[in-house]
Design an enzyme around this catalytic site. Structure first.
Site, short mmCIF file in Angstrom:
data_model
loop_
_atom_site.label_atom_id
_atom_site.label_comp_id
_atom_site.label_asym_id
_atom_site.label_seq_id
_atom_site.Cartn_x
_atom_site.Cartn_y
_atom_site.Cartn_z
N TYR B 141 24.44 54.22 88.73
CA TYR B 141 25.80 53.68 88.65
C TYR B 141 25.94 52.36 89.41
O TYR B 141 26.99 51.71 89.32
CB TYR B 141 26.82 54.69 89.20
CG TYR B 141 26.93 55.99 88.42
CD1 TYR B 141 26.28 56.16 87.20
CD2 TYR B 141 27.70 57.04 88.89
CE1 TYR B 141 26.38 57.35 86.49
CE2 TYR B 141 27.81 58.23 88.18
CZ TYR B 141 27.14 58.39 86.99
OH TYR B 141 27.26 59.58 86.29
N LYS B 187 14.29 64.96 87.87
CA LYS B 187 13.66 64.95 86.56
C LYS B 187 12.27 64.33 86.75
O LYS B 187 11.92 63.33 86.12
CB LYS B 187 14.52 64.15 85.56
CG LYS B 187 14.06 64.22 84.12
CD LYS B 187 14.35 65.54 83.42
CE LYS B 187 13.74 65.57 82.04
NZ LYS B 187 13.93 66.86 81.35
N ASP B 219 17.75 69.66 83.72
CA ASP B 219 18.19 70.43 82.56
C ASP B 219 18.09 71.93 82.83
O ASP B 219 18.97 72.71 82.44
CB ASP B 219 17.46 70.03 81.26
CG ASP B 219 15.99 69.74 81.45
OD1 ASP B 219 15.49 69.76 82.59
OD2 ASP B 219 15.31 69.50 80.43
N ASP B 243 26.84 64.06 89.74
CA ASP B 243 28.11 63.85 89.05
C ASP B 243 28.29 64.93 87.98
O ASP B 243 29.31 65.61 87.90
CB ASP B 243 28.10 62.45 88.43
CG ASP B 243 29.41 62.07 87.77
OD1 ASP B 243 30.42 62.75 88.00
OD2 ASP B 243 29.41 61.09 87.00
N ASP B 247 30.47 68.75 88.50
CA ASP B 247 31.61 69.06 87.63
C ASP B 247 31.34 70.32 86.81
O ASP B 247 32.24 71.15 86.64
CB ASP B 247 31.93 67.86 86.73
CG ASP B 247 32.77 66.82 87.47
OD1 ASP B 247 33.42 67.18 88.46
OD2 ASP B 247 32.76 65.65 87.07
MG LIG Z 1 32.04 63.78 87.90
MG LIG Z 2 15.93 69.52 78.29
#
Ligand SMILES: [Mg+2]
Ligand SMILES: [Mg+2]
Lengths: 354, 354
Positions: B141, B187, B219, B243, B247
Site C-alpha cells: 500500500y 506467501k 490462503d 487487512d 476483516d
Molecule cells: Mg480492511
Molecule cells: Mg490458493
C-alpha cells in the site's frame, strides 16, 4: 464428436479420482455418442521418480496434441524435501505457464443434503452458488523486480490492460450463462493496479448492459463471503486476491472434495482438476471423494468442448446422487450412506444411464 | 497516575460511543485512583466542515501533547463525493502516518452468550480468542513505484528488515501474555518479501523458546479462520494480508460492534478505536453499541499505560454484562434484553463499581 484428452493422473488419490472421472466421461460418451481418446502423461512426483523432472517434455507434447487436459493431484511427503525445481507442485506451475492458462475458474456450490457439514450456519450456507474468476498468470506473483537479501525485499505487482480485459470479459460472458451478476473485487482505494482494474471493468460492463455489476473492496469481500455468501454470482478478481478469496470460499460449504476447477487459455483450451490435494494418507484405499474430479470434467465438457447438455447431465447426476443421501467417507457421522470411490462412481454412472 | 488523552470523537455514532468509553474510563479512574484529562480534537467530516481539512494542525498538536489517542469513527454520506484529500477517511490515514503507528492490533473474541449471531456454527465459533497483529505502514500500500496509465499499472511491495522485525517482536511479546502461540502468515512459496518475512520470524522465534510458532500460507489461513478459528492465538502478518484477514476474522463472531483495535508506535504510544464505522443511519438515536469503543480503551490501559489490572477489570465488566443477557439493538430477536447506548454504559460502570 471425437475428442482427445490428455490425462495426468499425478500422485496419491489423484490416480483414483481421475480414473473415476474417466469412467463417468465414458458413460457420457456412450449416452451422447462422443468418442474420447485418453492419452496418459506423467506429472508431479511420479514424473520426478521416473524421468527426473516434474513436467516431462513428453507430457507437454501429449498435452499439446490434445483438446484438453484433465489432472488429478500431485505431491506427497516423499518429495517434500526436494529442491524447489524438483518438487511435484513445480510441474503444475510449469504447465499453467506453458499453456498460458490465464483464467482460473473456481465454482463453489452448496449441496442442500450436505449443509450440516458446512462450518457456517445452514441458513447462511444454503443457496451458495458462485463462480470465482481469478486472473492466474499476472500480478504480484510474477512481476519484476522481485528479490530479497538479508535486509530488504521487493515484489512487484504489474498488470497490462490486455491481461485484465480478457479475464473480465470472461467473467461477464459467464454471468450471462448464470444469474447475470458480476462482482469485481479490488483495492481501488489504495492500489494503482486496482484503479486500472476498476476502469477496465467499467469499460467492459458498458458492453454488457444486461449484466448487473458492482465493485467490492477485497477486505469487504472477505467478510461478505462469510456473512452472506449466497449473494454472489460471478466474482472476478486479480491473481493474489483470487488466490485468497477462492480458498476462503472453498470451505464455506464444508465439502472441499466436491469442488472442481478449470484453468483456461483464451482460445478455450483448458486444464481441469479438483481443488483437493493428493491426500497420500488415504491413497489407494478406494475411499477418496471422486466428485471434485468428476465435476471438473463437466467444466471441460462445457468450457472446452461446448457440450452443454452433456455437462448439465453430468452435474445433475452428481446432484441427484448426493440428494439421494449418498456420500463418501469424509462425511461420516452425519447419518448418510457412505460409498467407496468406485461405488460413488458407479452410482453417478447409473444416474447418467437412466 | 495522571494521563492525558486526546479524544477524537469524529462523526456519526463515533461521538456517542466515545462519550460512553470516557464515562467508563472515569469509573476506572475512580476505582483505581487515576486521573484522566480529556483533550478534545476535531477529525474527519466535522473537521472538514469546521476548518476545511480532515486532520487539522490543532488536532495533531493535541495528540502530540497527549499520552494516547482515542477515536470514535469518521465519515458519512455528506462527504462521500468530496475529492480524496477532503474525505474524512483521509484524516485517519494521515494520523496513522504522522504518528508512525506501525503495529495494528485486532483482537477477535467470541462471547458465549452471543454465539447464536455468528454466521459460523456455534461449535465452530465457540472459544475464538485471537489477536491479529498487522504491519500497518509498509508493504504494497505504500511502496514506490506506484502508478497507472491507460494501459499499464504497477504497485510495489517493499519491506525492510526493521519494519518486519518490530511487528514480529511485538507479536511474540503479546503471545507471552496470552497462550504462547504465534502463527505467522505469509506467501513464502511465491513472494520474495514473504521469504524475508519468514526468515526474520525464524530469527525472532529463536529468542522466544517458550513461544510455540508456525508458518501458514495466507490462503490456508483464510480457510482456517472459518473452519477452525479457535485454533489461533496470535496471528502476525504483513499489511495487505492483515487487512484482508483481520476483516475476515472480524465477522466470525457476528458481533462487529464489539470489536476494538489499537494502532501502536514502537514506544507504546497509540491510537485506539472500535473497528466499526460512523453508521450515520443510527447516529444520535442512543442505540449504537458502545462496546467496541469501550474495549478499545481497555487496550489503551494495557498497551499505552501498562494498567493491566485496570484493563482486565474493564474487560471482565463487559463480559459479565454480556453473559448476564444484555446487549444493544443490533442483536434483537435473539431473546436477550436490549439496552440503549447509555444504559449499556451504565451497566458496565455498575459492574466496575461493584
Ligand atoms: Mg480492511
Ligand atoms: Mg490458493
Amino acid at each position: 464428436m471425437k475428442k482427445r484428452v490428455a490425462v495426468l493422473r499425478g500422485d496419491g488419490i489423484g490416480k483414483e479420482v481421475t480414473d473415476a472421472a474417466i469412467s463417468v466421461l465414458e458413460a457420457i460418451g456412450r449416452r451422447f455418442h462422443h468418442e474420447f481418446e485418453w492419452v496418459y502423461g506423467l506429472l508431479g512426483g511420479e514424473a520426478i521418480d521416473t524421468v527426473g523432472q516434474p513436467l516431462p517434455d513428453e507430457t507437454i507434447r501429449i498435452c499439446e496434441e490434445s483438446d484438453a487436459i484433465i489432472l488429478g493431484a500431485v505431491g506427497g511427503p516423499k518429495w517434500d524435501n526436494h529442491p524447489s525445481h524438483l518438487r511435484p507442485e513445480k510441474g503444475l506451475l510449469q504447465i499453467r505457464k506453458h499453456f498460458e492458462l490465464s483464467v482460473n475458474l473456481r465454482p463453489v456450490q452448496a449441496f442442500k443434503s450436505l449443509l450440516s457439514v458446512s462450518p457456517l450456519k445452514e441458513e447462511v450456507a444454503e443457496g451458495v452458488d458462485m463462480m470465482i474468476v481469478r486472473e492466474l498468470t499476472g500480478g504480484l506473483y510474477f512481476g519484476e523486480p522481485s528479490f530479497h537479501d538479508n535486509d530488504k525485499a521487493v515484489d512487484t505487482l504489474v498488470y497490462g490492460r490486455d491481461e485484465i480485459e480478457r479475464v473480465v470479459v470472461h467473467a461477464f460472458e459467464l454471468a450471462k450463462q448464470r444469474r447475470n451478476k458480476v462482482t469485481s473485487v479490488d483495492k481501488a482505494n489504495v492500489l494503482e493496479s486496482s484503479k486500472l482494474w476498476r476502469k477496465i471493468v467499467e469499460e467492459v460492463a458498458a458492453r454488457y448492459p444486461e449484466v448487473e455489476y458492482d465493485h467490492m473492496l477485497v477486505d469487504a469481500a472477505a467478510m461478505k463471503l462469510i456473512t452472506y455468501p449466497s449473494a454472489f454470482d460471478v466474482i472476478v478478481t486479480e491473481n493474489m486476491f483470487g488466490d485468497i478469496l477462492s480458498d476462503e470460499a472453498s470451505v464455506i460449504t464444508g465439502s472441499l472434495g466436491m469442488l472442481p476447477s478449470a484453468s483456461l487459455r483464451v482460445d478455450g483450451f483448458g486444464l481441469y482438476e479438483p481443488i483437493h490435494g493428493s491426500a497420500p494418507d488415504i491413497a489407494g484405499k478406494n475411499i477418496a471423494n471422486p466428485i471434485g474430479a468428476i465435476l471438473s470434467t463437466a467444466m471441460m465438457l462445457r468450457s472446452s468442448f461446448s457440450m452443454l447438455e452433456e455437462a448439465n447431465t453430468l452435474e445433475t447426476a452428481v446432484k441427484n446422487v448426493l440428494e439421494a443421501g449418498f456420500c463418501t467417507s469424509e462425511f461420516k457421522n452425519i447419518g448418510r450412506q457412505i460409498l467407496s470411490t468406485t461405488e460413488m462412481t458407479e452410482k453417478i454412472i447409473s444416474e447418467i444411464e437412466r
